[in-house]
Design a protein around this motif. Structure first.
Motif, mmCIF file in Angstrom:
data_model
loop_
_atom_site.group_PDB
_atom_site.id
_atom_site.type_symbol
_atom_site.label_atom_id
_atom_site.label_comp_id
_atom_site.label_asym_id
_atom_site.label_seq_id
_atom_site.Cartn_x
_atom_site.Cartn_y
_atom_site.Cartn_z
ATOM 1 N N THR A 244 51.854 45.271 43.930
ATOM 2 C CA THR A 244 50.557 44.779 43.447
ATOM 3 C C THR A 244 50.133 45.668 42.288
ATOM 4 O O THR A 244 49.344 46.593 42.459
ATOM 5 C CB THR A 244 49.517 44.859 44.577
ATOM 6 N N ALA A 246 48.930 45.367 38.719
ATOM 7 C CA ALA A 246 47.952 45.413 37.627
ATOM 8 C C ALA A 246 46.675 46.137 38.058
ATOM 9 O O ALA A 246 46.307 46.063 39.227
ATOM 10 C CB ALA A 246 47.598 43.989 37.190
ATOM 11 N N PRO A 247 46.047 46.860 37.157
ATOM 12 C CA PRO A 247 46.340 46.958 35.725
ATOM 13 C C PRO A 247 47.490 47.902 35.377
ATOM 14 O O PRO A 247 47.926 47.923 34.235
ATOM 15 C CB PRO A 247 45.017 47.487 35.143
ATOM 16 N N GLY A 248 47.953 48.680 36.342
ATOM 17 C CA GLY A 248 49.156 49.459 36.056
ATOM 18 C C GLY A 248 48.989 50.965 36.132
ATOM 19 O O GLY A 248 49.876 51.702 35.721
ATOM 20 N N ASN A 249 47.860 51.418 36.664
ATOM 21 C CA ASN A 249 47.672 52.881 36.766
ATOM 22 C C ASN A 249 48.759 53.516 37.624
ATOM 23 O O ASN A 249 49.378 54.499 37.236
ATOM 24 C CB ASN A 249 46.295 53.197 37.367
ATOM 25 N N LYS A 250 48.964 52.917 38.807
ATOM 26 C CA LYS A 250 49.930 53.527 39.727
ATOM 27 C C LYS A 250 51.362 53.237 39.269
ATOM 28 O O LYS A 250 52.252 54.045 39.466
ATOM 29 C CB LYS A 250 49.684 53.049 41.161
ATOM 30 N N GLU A 268 52.890 41.309 39.840
ATOM 31 C CA GLU A 268 51.465 41.001 39.737
ATOM 32 C C GLU A 268 51.339 39.483 39.726
ATOM 33 O O GLU A 268 51.958 38.823 38.895
ATOM 34 C CB GLU A 268 50.871 41.624 38.463
ATOM 35 N N ARG A 269 50.526 38.953 40.639
ATOM 36 C CA ARG A 269 50.490 37.485 40.739
ATOM 37 C C ARG A 269 49.498 36.834 39.772
ATOM 38 O O ARG A 269 49.663 35.677 39.410
ATOM 39 C CB ARG A 269 50.185 37.075 42.177
ATOM 40 N N ARG A 273 45.810 39.411 34.647
ATOM 41 C CA ARG A 273 46.014 40.822 34.992
ATOM 42 C C ARG A 273 47.454 41.240 34.671
ATOM 43 O O ARG A 273 47.718 42.392 34.351
ATOM 44 C CB ARG A 273 45.666 41.069 36.468
ATOM 45 N N ASP A 295 54.098 36.436 42.952
ATOM 46 C CA ASP A 295 53.427 36.808 44.195
ATOM 47 C C ASP A 295 54.451 37.551 45.065
ATOM 48 O O ASP A 295 55.504 36.998 45.397
ATOM 49 C CB ASP A 295 52.960 35.514 44.881
ATOM 50 N N PHE A 296 54.140 38.755 45.424
ATOM 51 C CA PHE A 296 55.077 39.575 46.197
ATOM 52 C C PHE A 296 55.484 38.880 47.493
ATOM 53 O O PHE A 296 56.624 38.991 47.945
ATOM 54 C CB PHE A 296 54.434 40.931 46.483
ATOM 55 N N ASP A 315 49.356 48.487 47.046
ATOM 56 C CA ASP A 315 47.953 48.836 46.789
ATOM 57 C C ASP A 315 47.214 47.512 46.608
ATOM 58 O O ASP A 315 46.732 47.199 45.522
ATOM 59 C CB ASP A 315 47.905 49.707 45.521
ATOM 60 N N PHE A 352 45.371 39.718 55.119
ATOM 61 C CA PHE A 352 46.240 39.648 53.934
ATOM 62 C C PHE A 352 46.967 40.988 53.735
ATOM 63 O O PHE A 352 48.186 41.035 53.480
ATOM 64 C CB PHE A 352 45.385 39.294 52.700
#
Ligand code: SAM
Length: 506
Positions: A244, A246-250, A268-269, A273, A295-296, A315, A352
């Motif tokens: 999961t 976006a936005p991509g910090n991790k 990222e689904r 984003r 979607d993962f 995350d 979820f």
């Protein structure tokens, strides 16, 4: 006056919890959006004070035409805190203006009561927590080193000192922070490598280093998940997933921790984003990330493409209740824990989140899964983790919680024992907004257990399932970073070897 009616309607919707501030404001026509957002957000910021002013001035009692409290709030806001009420001379405006002198004097009294010298200070009395969180700057080690960053900031006039203390080193209170004239102190974080702390008022959005991706503005707690996941970063023959992203910090953090090598699939689904994710990855110079707009939950765990995935970062979307600066803390929504509406929403999010963990546990080579949220609610944290541990997926695949020694052992705040199965609370990490100089956050780490392995928890007879992994064992025995390739993983033995591209191993 129409504009004020519309603003009052938005406040009514927020009172009835018919959406978030951001969500409701997004439906305002573009031409009015900026002004409307400012009026609504500013009114919410000052709401407790404005309510007292209105009540003490007896405005609503004496002016029966003012039937709506929210309409009165926005009108009084503009009278006291903006350039006056911007409407024709109708009866509602006149009703407020008749009490103008009394309203002004009640407002001054409120300022004195709160010890505030300016209107901004008055608004901030309800938002002190935010002021105690430093401005965190993660050095993107893909593009430069921490030492280079420290030298750079020194050359820009910053000095290595406590960013939360004033020049006399006395106090870290909100007032002192704002009275610190230069706000030029900065320091290195004691828990997270390559993370710098600056004064909360420091601004970097105009900085060249920000635009070029050399620094990433990321809360300290948000740096925990990648740190926990990538502690065995030397194992380059393994692939990673950020489920999961976006936005991509991790994602960018993980990419840097992997030395920009190996393979990191970032899912990222959401299409918008996803675009943000792609631009962040490009800006940060990540060459080991393959972003995917998917979607993962639809990714097949037995797809050969993911046969070497050993680590997954999860995350997922959460209530965000730990985020100190977000707009929703301006409403009453967070304060009503017994609210059935809120509980229902949390339960939906939790199921979820659980589904995502269970899906991650099905990937055949996965050995480590880090699950995190920026929520303060046990429903999304300890409860989800407990259910995941009790799930068929965990039992079948041999997942347990990584011991404390593998999950930021020096971090003081752990999970809430009463909210967790067995004594697993020690193995997970929490950050408390306002108390830990971070946003509210939760981090847990599942590891696949080696056959016959006796874990810290397992020794005491809890959460122990006998299965295969080489990882927990080596780390728990203090063998540090030595990777022992074992032949005991049944799935690995049985599945065909995937051809690896040499570039991914570079
Ligand atoms: C909390 S945010 C992730 C923040 C990100 N880890 C970071 O640090 O920048 C959750 C993200 O997961 C995405 N998401 C939610 N469910 C997903 C799914 N099933 N598959 C892929 N992405 C999902 C959401 O659209 C959202 O962008």
């Amino acid at each position: 006056m129409n504009f004020y009616f519309e603003a009052a309607k938005i406040l009514d919707k927020l009172d009835k919890r018919q959406g978030s501030i951001k969500g409701i404001l997004s439906s305002v026509p573009e031409k009015d959006k900026k002004r409307m957002s400012a009026l609504v957000i500013e009114t919410l910021k000052y709401k407790p004070v404005l309510k007292d002013v209105i009540s003490n001035s007896k405005l609503l009692k004496e002016e029966k035409k003012l039937k709506s409290e929210n309409l009165t709030l926005v009108l009084v806001h503009d009278l006291l805190l903006a350039n006056g009420i911007q409407a024709g001379d109708g009866p509602l405006k006149q009703a407020v203006l008749r009490h103008r002198t009394r309203l002004h004097s009640e407002f001054t009294r409120e300022k004195i009561r709160h010890g505030a010298r300016s209107n901004e200070e008055l608004a901030q009395t309800g938002d002190e927590r935010a002021g105690r969180i430093p401005r965190y700057v993660r050095v993107n080690t893909i593009l430069w080193t921490s030492s280079e960053a420290v030298e750079y900031f020194k050359s820009k006039g910053f000095q290595v000192s406590d960013p939360l203390q004033n020049q006399y080193g006395t106090s870290t209170s909100h007032m002192v922070l704002r009275s610190n004239p230069d706000r030029k102190g900065f320091s290195e974080d004691e828990h997270i490598p390559n993370l710098l702390l600056f004064n909360p008022q420091a601004r970097f959005h105009e900085e060249e280093t920000y635009h070029s991706g050399k620094i990433i503005l990321q809360d300290k707690a948000s740096c925990f998940p990648a740190t926990v996941l990538a502690q065995d970063v030397h194992k380059l023959h393994e692939d990673f997933i950020d489920a999961t992203a976006a936005p991509g910090n991790k994602t960018t953090h993980l990419s840097a921790l992997l030395g920009n090598k190996g393979k990191l699939f970032a899912f990222e689904r959401d299409a918008n984003r996803f675009a943000t994710l792609k631009s962040m990855i490009a800006k940060a110079g990540c060459r080991n990330v393959e972003p995917m707009n998917a979607d993962f939950l639809t990714i097949l765990c037995d797809d050969q493409k993911y046969a070497d995935v050993t680590h997954i970062l999860l995350d997922p979307s959460c209530s965000g209740s730990g985020i100190v600066n977000r707009l929703d803390h301006l409403t009453e929504q967070d304060k009503e824990d017994g609210d059935p509406f809120k509980q229902e929403r949390l339960e939906k999010l939790a199921s979820f989140q659980l589904m995502m963990i269970k899906h991650a546990m099905k990937f055949p080579s996965v050995k480590r899964i880090v699950y995190s949220t920026c929520s303060i609610h046990p429903t999304e944290n300890e409860h989800v983790v407990s259910k995941a541990l009790e799930s068929g997926e965990a039992k079948l695949n041999g997942f347990r919680l990584a011991p404390r020694s593998q999950v930021l052992p020096n971090w003081h705040r752990r999970g809430i024992p009463e909210e967790m199965v067995s004594d697993g609370a020690e193995c997970v990490v929490r950050c408390s907004p306002g108390e830990d100089a971070t946003n509210g956050f939760f981090v847990s780490c599942f590891v696949r257990q080696s056959r016959g392995e006796s874990t810290e928890l397992g020794k005491r007879g809890h959460l122990s399932v006998n299965y295969d992994t080489d990882e927990g064992e080596t780390r728990e025995r203090g063998e540090g970073i030595v990777h022992m390739e074992k032949s005991t993983d049944r799935r690995k033995r049985n599945r065909p070897k995937k051809k690896r591209k040499s570039s991914m191993l570079a």
